[in-house]
Design an enzyme around this catalytic site. Structure first.
Site, short mmCIF file in Angstrom:
data_model
loop_
_atom_site.label_atom_id
_atom_site.label_comp_id
_atom_site.label_asym_id
_atom_site.label_seq_id
_atom_site.Cartn_x
_atom_site.Cartn_y
_atom_site.Cartn_z
N LYS A 50 -11.48 1.87 0.77
CA LYS A 50 -10.64 3.07 0.57
C LYS A 50 -11.33 4.06 -0.36
O LYS A 50 -11.40 5.26 -0.09
CB LYS A 50 -9.27 2.67 0.00
CG LYS A 50 -8.36 1.99 1.01
CD LYS A 50 -7.10 1.40 0.38
CE LYS A 50 -6.31 0.65 1.44
NZ LYS A 50 -5.10 -0.01 0.92
N GLN A 94 -2.51 -1.39 -4.60
CA GLN A 94 -2.86 -2.32 -3.53
C GLN A 94 -1.90 -3.51 -3.53
O GLN A 94 -1.62 -4.09 -4.57
CB GLN A 94 -4.32 -2.79 -3.69
CG GLN A 94 -4.83 -3.68 -2.58
CD GLN A 94 -4.93 -2.97 -1.22
OE1 GLN A 94 -5.01 -1.75 -1.14
NE2 GLN A 94 -4.90 -3.76 -0.15
N ASP A 117 1.04 6.04 -0.23
CA ASP A 117 1.35 4.91 0.65
C ASP A 117 2.67 5.14 1.38
O ASP A 117 3.00 4.39 2.30
CB ASP A 117 1.47 3.63 -0.17
CG ASP A 117 0.38 2.63 0.15
OD1 ASP A 117 -0.24 2.77 1.22
OD2 ASP A 117 0.16 1.72 -0.66
N1 GUN Z 1 -2.17 -4.13 1.60
C1 GUN Z 1 -2.33 -4.24 2.95
N2 GUN Z 1 -2.06 -3.06 3.54
C2 GUN Z 1 -1.74 -2.19 2.56
C3 GUN Z 1 -1.36 -0.81 2.55
O1 GUN Z 1 -1.27 -0.13 3.57
N3 GUN Z 1 -1.12 -0.29 1.33
C4 GUN Z 1 -1.18 -1.02 0.20
N4 GUN Z 1 -0.90 -0.42 -0.94
N5 GUN Z 1 -1.53 -2.29 0.17
C5 GUN Z 1 -1.79 -2.87 1.35
#
Ligand code: GUN
Length: 282
Positions: A50, A94, A117
């Site tokens: 990311k 995350q 998110d």
């Molecule tokens: N862990 C797995 N997928 C995601 C996501 O889309 N956002 C976040 N914050 N954590 C994740």
């Protein structure tokens, strides 16, 4: 029928380039901060991907890596600091978080305007009410892929398998907003195979390797596979048995290389949306 494969890598690359160009054109350097707690190896890889994508797009990116034993109040303090920091446009925590931290409390502590998110109840509520603002990244990527494939959604029978907050529920809301007739099926659904066979558009997000078999797919359907599962032999597979399903579907996403790359591209898109909104752009 032999399905056309929807290329998520190519679509994501186009979207990342478009977002980078739009930010440059607007003279904006969006700031994204990713918070990770603990040292789960898969989460570390996701976070690195990311932040790498954000940097490549010309965004300002910061990672805050906290030890697994970080307390909930300490994490909430970090969130409060980022909420107040004007240089931060987007905050992503995350998931999953360590068990001693209440995920919902952390999500609710985020400034909804920085919640890239799309998980804060205010953003989830706007989506449920049919007026989406910041939308969860993977569901947004699913919709982008459907648009790329030119799939007509208005009036279509859509079935979503899986009702998670991160994927299933928001996908169902987005498909409803696109005028599809949506069924949200899940682990307690009486006959999953029968529900799937009715789908003209099938989105699967259950996290069970190759659960959906070829004979669950209607001839000519569009199949979007959100699952990423590692089999005992190390191979990555989706929630759909790809080869079988591709014999009946018209369109299908592969794993890897389908929905996965779209999540990160959508995150950049959301960060730019947040950055523009915070700067008073329309
Ligand atoms: N862990 C797995 N997928 C995601 C996501 O889309 N956002 C976040 N914050 N954590 C994740």
């Amino acid at each position: 029928m032999s399905a056309a494969v929807i290329d998520g890598r190519a679509a994501a690359a186009r979207l990342r380039a478009r977002v980078a160009a739009e930010a440059r054109g607007a003279g904006i350097v969006p700031g994204l901060t990713v918070v990770i707690v603990g040292d789960d190896p898969a989460s570390r890889v996701y976070v690195r991907n990311k932040t790498k994508a954000a940097a490549t797009a010309g965004f300002r990116e910061t990672t805050i890596a906290l030890p697994a034993e970080t307390s909930e109040p300490a994490l909430l303090q970090v969130i409060a600091r980022l909420n107040a920091d004007d240089a931060v446009d987007g905050i992503l925590v995350q998931l999953p978080l360590p068990k001693h931290i209440r995920t919902q409390a952390v999500i609710e502590a985020l400034d909804p305007a920085k919640d890239v998110d799309g998980l804060h109840p205010l953003n989830a509520g706007h989506l449920a009410g049919g007026h989406p603002r910041l939308v969860p990244c993977t569901p947004k990527g699913v919709m982008t892929l459907l648009a790329e494939a030119g799939v007509a959604l208005a009036g279509a029978r859509a079935v979503v398998l899986g009702r998670s907050t991160l994927v299933g529920r928001p996908v169902a809301a987005l498909l409803t907003g696109a005028d599809a007739t949506v069924t949200l099926a899940h682990s307690r659904t009486r006959d999953l195979a029968a529900e799937c066979r009715r789908a003209e558009v099938l989105v699967v997000a259950v996290g069970r390797a190759e659960l959906v078999r070829g004979d669950w797919i209607a001839e000519g359907a569009t199949v979007i596979d959100v699952g990423i599962n590692r089999r005992a032999d190390g191979r990555l597979v989706g929630d759909v048995a790809f080869a079988e399903a591709a014999e009946r579907a018209a369109w299908i996403t592969p794993v890897p290389g389908g929905v996965g790359p779209m999540t990160i591209a959508s995150l950049l898109e959301n960060t730019l949306i947040a950055a523009k909104a915070r700067r008073g752009f329309a």
